[in-house]
Design a protein around this motif. Structure first.
Motif, mmCIF file in Angstrom:
data_model
loop_
_atom_site.group_PDB
_atom_site.id
_atom_site.type_symbol
_atom_site.label_atom_id
_atom_site.label_comp_id
_atom_site.label_asym_id
_atom_site.label_seq_id
_atom_site.Cartn_x
_atom_site.Cartn_y
_atom_site.Cartn_z
ATOM 1 N N GLU A 59 -19.141 28.425 -10.355
ATOM 2 C CA GLU A 59 -20.489 28.473 -9.794
ATOM 3 C C GLU A 59 -20.971 29.913 -9.625
ATOM 4 O O GLU A 59 -22.172 30.183 -9.676
ATOM 5 N N ASP A 60 -20.041 30.828 -9.414
ATOM 6 C CA ASP A 60 -20.412 32.234 -9.191
ATOM 7 C C ASP A 60 -21.036 32.868 -10.432
ATOM 8 O O ASP A 60 -21.717 33.901 -10.324
ATOM 9 N N LYS B 295 -20.155 24.662 -23.255
ATOM 10 C CA LYS B 295 -19.622 23.318 -23.022
ATOM 11 C C LYS B 295 -18.187 23.427 -22.512
ATOM 12 O O LYS B 295 -17.438 24.311 -22.920
ATOM 13 N N PHE B 296 -17.825 22.492 -21.629
ATOM 14 C CA PHE B 296 -16.503 22.487 -21.009
ATOM 15 C C PHE B 296 -15.758 21.217 -21.396
ATOM 16 O O PHE B 296 -16.300 20.117 -21.327
ATOM 17 N N SER C 61 -28.356 18.175 -10.412
ATOM 18 C CA SER C 61 -28.499 18.804 -11.721
ATOM 19 C C SER C 61 -27.875 20.183 -11.629
ATOM 20 O O SER C 61 -28.314 21.019 -10.837
ATOM 21 N N SER C 62 -26.844 20.423 -12.380
ATOM 22 C CA SER C 62 -26.115 21.675 -12.239
ATOM 23 C C SER C 62 -25.778 22.249 -13.594
ATOM 24 O O SER C 62 -26.168 21.731 -14.641
ATOM 25 N N TRP C 63 -25.017 23.334 -13.555
ATOM 26 C CA TRP C 63 -24.588 24.008 -14.771
ATOM 27 C C TRP C 63 -23.624 23.163 -15.594
ATOM 28 O O TRP C 63 -23.348 23.481 -16.757
ATOM 29 N N ILE D 7 -23.816 30.978 -17.424
ATOM 30 C CA ILE D 7 -23.494 29.715 -18.104
ATOM 31 C C ILE D 7 -24.777 29.007 -18.528
ATOM 32 O O ILE D 7 -24.908 28.540 -19.662
ATOM 33 N N MET D 8 -25.754 28.938 -17.617
ATOM 34 C CA MET D 8 -26.985 28.213 -17.896
ATOM 35 C C MET D 8 -27.887 28.970 -18.873
ATOM 36 O O MET D 8 -28.738 28.378 -19.532
ATOM 37 N N ALA D 9 -27.693 30.279 -18.984
ATOM 38 C CA ALA D 9 -28.491 31.071 -19.926
ATOM 39 C C ALA D 9 -27.960 30.976 -21.346
ATOM 40 O O ALA D 9 -28.597 31.456 -22.285
#
Length: 420
Positions: A242-243, A254-255, A320-322, A248-250
């Motif tokens: 999260e930090d 994929k994980f 809704s998250s990363w 990640i969102m930019a």
């Protein structure tokens, strides 16, 4: 530039697509250093130039005003074009034809798991692909500390913790492909130095490259290859990402999360002398082994519980998250049952076709590698695993076993799968 025959590709865009009053051409030229440069060539019909006229007439004030207006319009169009590229998060344009431009985006795939959970075998589904850059355990502590000492981790200093170094390095790779050009386990990366014939021609001017070279152009490969895969076992928790969620969102990240029965994980770990001999307690041999089994099971299972709980909380709260639409769970038991189906599932998740080299590797080496993964070829240790140790793992890992929908083997615990 037109004299450079065979070295240019032109895409003509119709007048009015990105502006009015001019025709434009997008010319792609291969430069001397093997990188692509984009040259926008615009024609201004109002400019009274004639290469055959040695003394063209001086333009009037009205002509100059018209020319300046067209220049400003052209500049606005160029700005719109590159703004459009940024909005779509386009990294580079790689294929040009007479009427269309094919856009390819940079994609990062992060494989998350733990030691003896099956991630190395799963990683081979990506390592065998010559079009991908595969990084094996880049978050290794020794590797990160050496990068820090070289000042190759942006924002770090001698006081930075391992957790901080991990996140800082990941962030800079996602944002700029800056890997620090230091490889942690080069022997584990099949295409970490050389790639396809076409790539080698671009980089070295030859279809082959020097396999014995000690120089690794990891950052260069990260920039050039469209998919970058990182196998990571040493991240302490999923929530820590999260930090760096902005990075990640930019990007297109994929994980893939590998989960294995904790009893098999701990049993497999204790086939290694590292686990058998480390942290010996000043007590009897039997008590010593039991204590280490308990400790290993507790540490591993509660790390998995924290990750699963974090994911479930986000899902239940409909956040809704990363991780939204970017997370995929793989069970070890499914993978070893049908490696080919698992590989196809993974490539479908990342939006790619399963390539022939990966298919061939699974056909030729898949079963052999699975046997090694399951420990069938490991040498016997001074002690052997028994039901007592299995019971100790089950005692420490009750919640995880139940969350995974597994049944207990040694403990007398019965439950319905709907319990969790």
């Amino acid at each position: 530039e037109r004299e450079r025959e065979g070295k240019e590709a032109v895409v003509s865009t119709q007048s009015g697509h990105y502006g009015r009053g001019f025709n434009s051409q997008l010319t792609l030229l291969r430069s001397a250093d093997n990188y692509f440069d984009f040259v926008l060539v615009y024609g201004f019909p109002s400019l009274p130039l004639n290469s055959r006229d040695p003394s063209p007439a001086m333009p009037s004030v009205r002509d100059i005003s018209k020319i300046l207006a067209e220049i400003l319009q052209t500049g606005a169009t160029i700005l719109m074009f590159f703004t459009f590229m940024k909005v779509l998060e386009i990294d580079h344009l790689v294929q040009f034809g007479s009427s269309e431009v094919k856009v390819i985006r940079k994609q990062f795939v992060i494989l998350l798991s733990g030691f003896r959970s099956g991630s190395s075998y799963m990683g081979e589904f990506f390592n065998q692909n010559p079009d991908f850059l595969y990084m094996y355990e880049p978050l290794d502590v020794k590797h990160l500390v050496e990068l820090r000492d070289r000042k190759a981790v942006q924002g770090s200093d001698e006081r930075s913790t391992v957790d901080e170094l991990q996140l800082l390095w990941l962030k800079q790779v996602l944002n700029s492909c800056d890997t620090g050009d230091l490889v942690s386990f080069p022997e584990q990366e099949k295409y970490g130095r050389c790639g396809t014939h076409d790539e080698n021609i671009r980089r070295f001017g030859s279809e082959s490259c020097n396999e014995n070279s000690d120089i690794y152009h990891r950052t260069e490969l990260c920039v050039q290859r469209n998919t970058v895969v990182m196998k990571i076992n040493r991240l302490q928790s999923l929530e820590k990402l999260e930090d760096i969620q902005d990075a990640i969102m930019a990007n297109d990240v994929k994980f893939v999360y590998m989960l294995r029965d904790p009893r098999d994980v701990i049993k497999s770990r204790f086939k290694f002398e590292y686990y058998y001999y480390r942290d010996r307690f000043p007590i009897s041999h039997t008590q010593n082994i039991q204590n280490k089994v308990r400790l290993a099971a507790k540490q591993w299972c509660w790390r998995m519980i924290d990750d699963i709980t974090y994911l479930q909380d986000m899902e239940e709260e409909n956040k809704s998250s990363w991780l939204t639409n970017n997370f995929h769970l793989i069970l070890f038991s499914d993978m070893i049952k049908d490696p080919m189906a698992t590989a196809q599932e993974l490539y479908q998740f990342i939006g790619e076709d399963l390539p022939a080299p990966v298919v061939n590797w699974i056909k030729e080496n898949g079963k052999e590698k699975v046997d090694v993964l399951l420990g069938k070829e490991m040498k016997d240790k001074p002690w052997s695993w028994n039901s007592t140790y299995t019971a100790l793992v089950e005692e420490e890992c009750k919640p995880l076993i139940m969350k995974m929908g597994l049944q207990f083997q040694e403990l007398d615990i019965q439950y319905e799968h709907s319990y969790y």
